[in-house]
Enzyme design. Structure first.
Site, PDB file in Angstrom:
ATOM      1  CE  LYS A 146      44.532  48.884  40.085  1.00  0.00           C
ATOM      2  NZ  LYS A 146      43.433  49.822  40.447  1.00  0.00           N
ATOM      3  CG  ASP A 169      47.283  41.781  30.460  1.00  0.00           C
ATOM      4  OD1 ASP A 169      46.866  42.084  31.659  1.00  0.00           O
ATOM      5  OD2 ASP A 169      47.133  42.690  29.655  1.00  0.00           O
ATOM      6  CG  ASP A 172      36.419  42.986  44.304  1.00  0.00           C
ATOM      7  OD1 ASP A 172      35.177  43.001  44.370  1.00  0.00           O
ATOM      8  OD2 ASP A 172      37.198  43.261  43.556  1.00  0.00           O
ATOM      9  CG  ASN A 173      36.768  47.277  43.909  1.00  0.00           C
ATOM     10  OD1 ASN A 173      38.177  46.750  43.927  1.00  0.00           O
ATOM     11  ND2 ASN A 173      36.338  47.467  42.885  1.00  0.00           N
ATOM     12  CG  ASP A 195      40.200  49.123  42.517  1.00  0.00           C
ATOM     13  OD1 ASP A 195      41.693  49.426  42.769  1.00  0.00           O
ATOM     14  OD2 ASP A 195      40.104  47.954  42.322  1.00  0.00           O
TER      15      ASP A 195
END
Ligand code: AMP
Ligand code: MG
Length: 493
Positions: free
Chosen positions: A114, A126, A253-254, A263
């Site tokens: 990650k 980024d 999504d978590n 997360d």
């Protein structure tokens, strides 16, 4: 000089079985890879050799800049409801699944980086991570594991030698995360939202093979999958609440299919008991407040149910809805039972009685009203159970309501058969002394930003045995001093 290549016995089922569910991708090149924390016991559990990995070659791998032999790095695609609004395409925007290994107990584990650089799913981000959030995830994930709560874990934290701009220049870092899988509710939502039912089916079959293989041949296996995920999430969120954990960003999504916590962005632990506790700076409405977590988990499961509807009954949508609702409607009872069982253990009860919930609520109300530290109070109840009520009472300003509660509790305990000494030792194995206190986490992260990892290492050591009281760790056992002020957390983006 030729660098040695650390060995990973990869067996990459996601890459092999699910083409079309990811893109092949590689990590960005970074100037100066360095391992700053390495989890040797976890490496051994994974069947990996710490001596081989905690090396300059390992650093290149864990900083994302070197592809290990046999890896098939990929970025997974997924969607998700974020704060209630649907984002049809998220995906690994700064993560790469480098592969899977079978651990020493035979379980398949993902190894994910990650912060390893931009991917096609970065959406203008980024693709990077910085040391603070990487260490927060490392520390809190390991603390959760030691507390016995299902979670992804950290194998390594590596710095990259880059400077990344967030609220100022920060050291760039990559976390190596181990998970039973990275399948999320949002993974199902991605394909369901596009009407790609066959892909939802393949994903569900993959999830069943990986997490619930006993369902593989069942006719109603997709409903079965929903049932299992519902049960796992009910149990997980009860564990969070029992230990005072606020996840902070319970987007779909978590929300994992495995039932592991994932997360650790804006998460934090409560000091005083407060259902309205919110730490995340972006959770303005308190959607993900401490006490709302069970309800939100059920909401997230409803999104999974929707994604699975066309598999549950392809011919009769009404029947599919009815079956799925039947499963979802069991969530509140599953949650309540898990929470009640957990509370019983926390106060030394083994049997179940009708009045238990009321007994627990009375205690929590008094704690809330008097702003009593959640972790310290429950820990002190072990001694109180054998008549030493001093430390518990010292946490209350007004003693009358607590004393009244103790007398009700003692009456209830008298109907149990436990020996007093067993009672205290049993409770002390359940109520931790040490949780990741917010000020201690901040102290460790701030030191790391200046290149000092000792506070993080020390904190990890304390949190590795949260139930064993040690006099030299006294400073880790209490809430933040008042000058620390109200705590605010930020997403690790
Ligand atoms: P999270 O809040 O960490 O669960 O991330 C939500 C989504 O944002 C995921 O798709 C991430 O991959 C993506 N994301 C978060 N931070 C970045 C980043 N710095 N660059 C690219 N994508 C990111
Ligand atoms: Mg996420």
């Amino acid at each position: 000089m030729e660098l040695g290549s650390p060995h990973f016995p990869f067996d990459n089922s996601y890459a092999r079985d699910l083409p079309g569910f990811y893109v092949d991708w590689e990590g960005a090149k970074v100037p100066e890879p360095r391992i700053v924390l390495f989890n040797a016991p976890l490496a051994r559990e994974l069947g990996l050799d710490p001596e081989e990995l905690n090396t300059p070659e390992g650093a290149e791998i864990f900083a994302g800049t070197r592809k290990p032999d046999g890896a098939s790095p990929l970025a997974q695609v997924y969607a998700g409801h974020q704060f209630g609004g649907f984002s049809p395409q998220l995906g690994d925007g700064r993560a790469l699944l480098i592969g899977e290994v079978i651990d020493t107990s035979g379980k398949r584990k993902d190894i994910q980086l990650k912060g390893s650089g931009p991917t096609p799913f970065s959406r203008g981000g980024d693709g990077k991570a910085v040391i603070g959030p990487v260490l927060r995830e490392y520390i809190i994930g390991e603390a959760m594991h030691a507390l016995g709560i299902p979670t992804t874990r950290a194998l390594a934290a590596a710095t990259t030698g880059e400077t990344i701009f967030r609220e100022g220049p920060k050291p760039g870092a990559v976390l190596t995360r181990i998970a039973s899988s990275h399948l999320r509710v949002g993974t199902f939502q991605f394909f369901a939202a596009r009407g790609e039912t066959e892909k939802v089916r393949r994903l569900a079959d993959y999830a069943i093979a990986r997490h619930d293989p006993d369902l593989a041949n069942a006719g109603d296996r997709y409903l079965g999958l929903l049932q299992r995920v519902t049960a796992r999430q009910a149990s997980l969120v009860a564990r969070w609440v029992l230990v005072g954990f606020v996840h902070g960003v319970m987007n779909t999504d978590n929300t994992t299919i495995s039932g592991e916590t994932i997360d650790y962005g804006p998460c934090a632990f409560i000091d005083t008991y407060d259902p309205a506790a919110v730490f995340s700076s972006i959770d303005h409405g308190g959607r993900y407040a401490f006490g709302r977590q069970p309800m939100i988990a059920q909401w997230n499961l409803a999104r999974l149910a929707e994604a699975l509807l066309s598999l549950i009954d392809a011919d009769d949508p009404d029947k599919a809805v009815e079956s799925a609702s039947g499963v979802l409607n069991k969530f509140p009872d599953l949650y309540r039972k898990a929470w009640l069982d957990g509370m019983r253990s926390k106060v030394g009860l083994k049997s179940e009685e009708e009045g238990d919930q009321k007994l627990f609520e009375q205690l929590l109300t008094t704690m809330h009203e008097q702003k009593v530290d959640y972790t310290m109070l429950f820990r002190s109840l072990g001694a109180a159970a054998i008549g030493e009520t001093g430390s518990a009472r010292s946490l209350f300003q007004e003693l009358e309501p607590f004393d009244a509660w103790v007398s009700d509790w003692k009456e209830r305990l008298a109907r149990e058969s436990a020996q007093p000494s067993e009672l205290k030792s049993g409770m002390d194995r359940i109520n931790p002394v040490y949780i990741p206190r917010n000020h201690k986490v901040e102290e460790a992260l701030q030191a790391a930003e200046t290149g000092d990892y000792n506070p993080a290492r020390q904190l990890l050591e304390v949190l590795a045995s949260p139930f064993d009281e040690k006099p030299e760790f006294q400073a880790y056992a209490g809430p933040a001093p008042s000058e620390f002020g109200p705590y605010r957390t930020f997403c690790g983006t």
